[in-house]
Design an enzyme around this catalytic site. Structure first.
Site, mmCIF file in Angstrom:
data_model
loop_
_atom_site.group_PDB
_atom_site.id
_atom_site.type_symbol
_atom_site.label_atom_id
_atom_site.label_comp_id
_atom_site.label_asym_id
_atom_site.label_seq_id
_atom_site.Cartn_x
_atom_site.Cartn_y
_atom_site.Cartn_z
ATOM 1 N N GLN A 110 70.965 40.147 47.394
ATOM 2 C CA GLN A 110 71.047 40.874 45.792
ATOM 3 C C GLN A 110 71.204 42.346 46.172
ATOM 4 O O GLN A 110 71.379 42.902 45.091
ATOM 5 C CB GLN A 110 70.520 40.237 44.677
ATOM 6 C CG GLN A 110 70.609 38.618 44.708
ATOM 7 C CD GLN A 110 69.459 38.147 43.535
ATOM 8 O OE1 GLN A 110 69.559 38.090 42.592
ATOM 9 N NE2 GLN A 110 68.340 37.972 44.390
ATOM 10 N N HIS A 128 75.961 41.507 45.687
ATOM 11 C CA HIS A 128 76.026 42.714 44.716
ATOM 12 C C HIS A 128 76.517 43.815 45.316
ATOM 13 O O HIS A 128 76.381 44.859 44.583
ATOM 14 C CB HIS A 128 74.617 42.929 43.828
ATOM 15 C CG HIS A 128 74.277 41.602 43.134
ATOM 16 N ND1 HIS A 128 72.994 41.538 42.773
ATOM 17 C CD2 HIS A 128 74.988 40.531 42.584
ATOM 18 C CE1 HIS A 128 72.977 40.382 41.718
ATOM 19 N NE2 HIS A 128 73.984 39.928 41.870
ATOM 20 N N CYS A 136 87.533 54.536 45.424
ATOM 21 C CA CYS A 136 88.283 55.331 44.482
ATOM 22 C C CYS A 136 88.984 54.583 43.439
ATOM 23 O O CYS A 136 89.445 53.353 43.973
ATOM 24 C CB CYS A 136 89.430 56.129 45.222
ATOM 25 S SG CYS A 136 90.538 56.904 44.089
ATOM 26 N N GLY A 196 61.440 37.414 47.253
ATOM 27 C CA GLY A 196 61.347 38.804 46.770
ATOM 28 C C GLY A 196 62.375 38.799 45.412
ATOM 29 O O GLY A 196 62.762 39.880 45.264
ATOM 30 N N THR A 197 62.678 37.640 44.820
ATOM 31 C CA THR A 197 63.689 38.033 43.600
ATOM 32 C C THR A 197 63.127 37.225 42.401
ATOM 33 O O THR A 197 62.448 36.268 42.518
ATOM 34 C CB THR A 197 65.063 37.246 43.968
ATOM 35 O OG1 THR A 197 65.701 37.119 42.961
ATOM 36 C CG2 THR A 197 65.017 35.859 44.516
ATOM 37 N N SER A 198 63.124 37.806 41.346
ATOM 38 C CA SER A 198 62.812 37.259 40.181
ATOM 39 C C SER A 198 63.717 35.884 39.580
ATOM 40 O O SER A 198 63.120 35.362 38.521
ATOM 41 C CB SER A 198 62.801 38.226 38.815
ATOM 42 O OG SER A 198 64.081 38.675 38.809
ATOM 43 N N ASN A 222 56.674 35.356 46.986
ATOM 44 C CA ASN A 222 56.729 36.453 45.773
ATOM 45 C C ASN A 222 55.208 36.543 45.355
ATOM 46 O O ASN A 222 54.579 35.347 45.103
ATOM 47 C CB ASN A 222 57.564 35.808 44.743
ATOM 48 C CG ASN A 222 57.916 36.942 43.558
ATOM 49 O OD1 ASN A 222 56.934 37.638 43.523
ATOM 50 N ND2 ASN A 222 59.294 37.131 43.394
ATOM 51 N N GLU A 224 54.412 37.320 42.330
ATOM 52 C CA GLU A 224 54.181 36.800 41.214
ATOM 53 C C GLU A 224 54.911 35.494 40.847
ATOM 54 O O GLU A 224 55.926 35.352 41.628
ATOM 55 C CB GLU A 224 55.010 38.013 40.059
ATOM 56 C CG GLU A 224 54.396 39.242 40.428
ATOM 57 C CD GLU A 224 52.894 39.403 39.672
ATOM 58 O OE1 GLU A 224 52.654 38.605 38.927
ATOM 59 O OE2 GLU A 224 52.261 40.373 40.331
HETATM 60 P P1 OAD Z 1 63.904 41.907 40.364
HETATM 61 O O1 OAD Z 1 63.427 43.298 39.926
HETATM 62 O O2 OAD Z 1 64.410 41.311 39.050
HETATM 63 O O3 OAD Z 1 62.566 40.957 40.796
HETATM 64 C C1 OAD Z 1 62.006 41.389 42.198
HETATM 65 C C2 OAD Z 1 60.970 40.423 42.362
HETATM 66 O O4 OAD Z 1 60.427 40.700 43.518
HETATM 67 C C3 OAD Z 1 59.862 39.995 41.282
HETATM 68 O O5 OAD Z 1 59.763 38.681 41.096
HETATM 69 C C4 OAD Z 1 58.672 40.511 42.284
HETATM 70 O O6 OAD Z 1 57.516 39.856 41.743
HETATM 71 C C5 OAD Z 1 58.927 40.467 43.317
HETATM 72 N N1 OAD Z 1 58.196 41.512 44.457
HETATM 73 C C6 OAD Z 1 57.816 42.676 44.201
HETATM 74 N N2 OAD Z 1 57.458 42.960 45.227
HETATM 75 C C7 OAD Z 1 57.437 42.132 46.225
HETATM 76 C C8 OAD Z 1 57.162 42.041 47.700
HETATM 77 N N3 OAD Z 1 56.305 43.299 48.316
HETATM 78 N N4 OAD Z 1 57.283 41.169 48.258
HETATM 79 C C9 OAD Z 1 57.949 40.017 47.798
HETATM 80 N N5 OAD Z 1 58.155 39.747 46.355
HETATM 81 C C10 OAD Z 1 57.901 41.298 45.804
HETATM 82 O O7 OAD Z 1 64.866 41.818 41.306
HETATM 83 P P2 OAD Z 1 65.966 40.915 41.757
HETATM 84 O O8 OAD Z 1 65.597 39.485 41.512
HETATM 85 O O9 OAD Z 1 66.418 41.479 42.853
HETATM 86 O O10 OAD Z 1 71.547 43.166 40.052
HETATM 87 O O11 OAD Z 1 66.996 41.425 40.565
HETATM 88 C C11 OAD Z 1 68.234 40.453 40.565
HETATM 89 C C12 OAD Z 1 69.355 41.493 40.240
HETATM 90 O O12 OAD Z 1 68.877 42.100 38.986
HETATM 91 C C13 OAD Z 1 69.695 42.829 41.094
HETATM 92 O O13 OAD Z 1 70.370 42.510 42.310
HETATM 93 C C14 OAD Z 1 70.381 43.635 40.097
HETATM 94 C C15 OAD Z 1 69.357 43.434 38.860
HETATM 95 O O14 OAD Z 1 69.912 43.702 37.598
HETATM 96 C C16 OAD Z 1 72.848 44.102 39.725
HETATM 97 O O15 OAD Z 1 72.600 45.407 39.501
HETATM 98 C C17 OAD Z 1 73.875 43.773 39.669
#
Ligand code: OAD
Length: 253
Positions: A110, A128, A136, A196-198, A222, A224
């Site tokens: 993502q 994404h 452009c 590493g995704t929420s 993760n 969390e």
């Molecule tokens: P988030 O910011 O929602 O989640 C990040 C996750 O990474 C959280 O669950 C943290 O606990 C975890 N995290 C933090 N540090 C870490 C580490 N060192 N190792 C492992 N995990 C760690 O980000 P995404 O899930 O990527 O979309 O968010 C998804 C989408 O929401 C993004 O692509 C973006 C955003 O809006 C768009 O912009 C379209």
């Protein structure tokens, strides 16, 4: 974010390593957490996350760009500069090593920062888009941008059209071909890793469930808990930069 001191990740890593060793076609889904240790802010951290400081509907929505392209492009150019100067970390490199052992791996991210590719990953599915390319809005021509700031905001192409980052905003479809590649990989994978995704933004947040319905085992990395944590077979409460190298080394070392 918790310090994770005393967190026992050893036993889940051992179980995950066995799953990894037995897999031939792992599906790896990454989010902002894998780039956190490269200094790129995540979105939903309550204190430091980008979306705790900025309103995504004012910046990451197609309507916001149409309303105020100067504001939106200035913010994305600031983020671009951060991504372009960041370096891949051990987590990104562990995924490259995993692909060396398991060439059937599909990596879906993502993230828009290009760090997987700079670490050496090939064939990355950027659902994404990428902040490193801008297009452009008049001609549709897309090109990489360099580190030099634009002369003015909103920036314009030689053709005079507004330039925008090649990222997917809320209200927009995913890049052509990305979902097709995801569907093919989801139908074939034999292990799902959510890293590493929420796990709250769709469609990516739904991929795990598709794999689970096929009986595919799953692993989360993760520090969390997330909505995915109770549903995965193995949840490793740790950071990518530490956990992933250890996982790959235990699986194949
Ligand atoms: P988030 O910011 O929602 O989640 C990040 C996750 O990474 C959280 O669950 C943290 O606990 C975890 N995290 C933090 N540090 C870490 C580490 N060192 N190792 C492992 N995990 C760690 O980000 P995404 O899930 O990527 O979309 O968010 C998804 C989408 O929401 C993004 O692509 C973006 C955003 O809006 C768009 O912009 C379209």
């Amino acid at each position: 974010m918790s310090a994770l001191k005393g967190e026992n990740t050893s036993e889940p890593i051992e179980r995950a390593a066995e799953l990894l060793h037995g897999a031939r076609r792992p599906f790896v889904l990454t989010g902002a957490g894998i780039s956190a240790e490269s200094g790129i802010g995540t979105f939903r951290d309550p204190e430091e996350g980008l979306w705790s400081q900025y309103d995504p509907m004012e910046l990451a929505h197609i309507d916001a760009f149409e309303r105020d392209p100067g504001l939106v492009t200035r913010w994305y150019h600031w983020r671009f500069a951060k991504c372009a100067t960041a370096e891949p970390n051990d987590g990104h490199r562990a995924i490259v090593a995993l692909a060396d052992h398991r060439p059937g791996q599909t990596l879906v991210t993502q993230n828009v920062d290009g760090l997987h590719q700079r670490a050496g990953s090939r064939g990355v599915v950027e659902i994404h888009g990428s902040i490193l390319r801008w297009r452009c809005t008049t001609t549709g021509a897309s090109r990489p941008i360099d580190r030099v700031p634009f002369d003015a905001f909103p920036p314009r192409s030689e053709a005079g059209g507004l330039l925008r980052p090649e990222v997917v905003w809320f209200g927009e479809a995913l890049p052509v071909g990305a979902m097709e590649r995801v569907e093919v990989a989801l139908a074939a994978c034999d292990l799902f890793l959510t890293i590493g995704t929420s796990a709250v933004v769709y469609p990516a947040a739904g991929f795990l469930e598709v794999a689970r319905r096929r009986g595919v085992p799953s692993v989360e990395v993760n520090p969390e808990p997330t909505p995915a944590t109770p549903t995965v077979d193995v949840a490793i409460a740790g950071r990518c930069g530490t956990v992933l190298p250890e996982l790959v080394s235990r699986a194949f070392g």
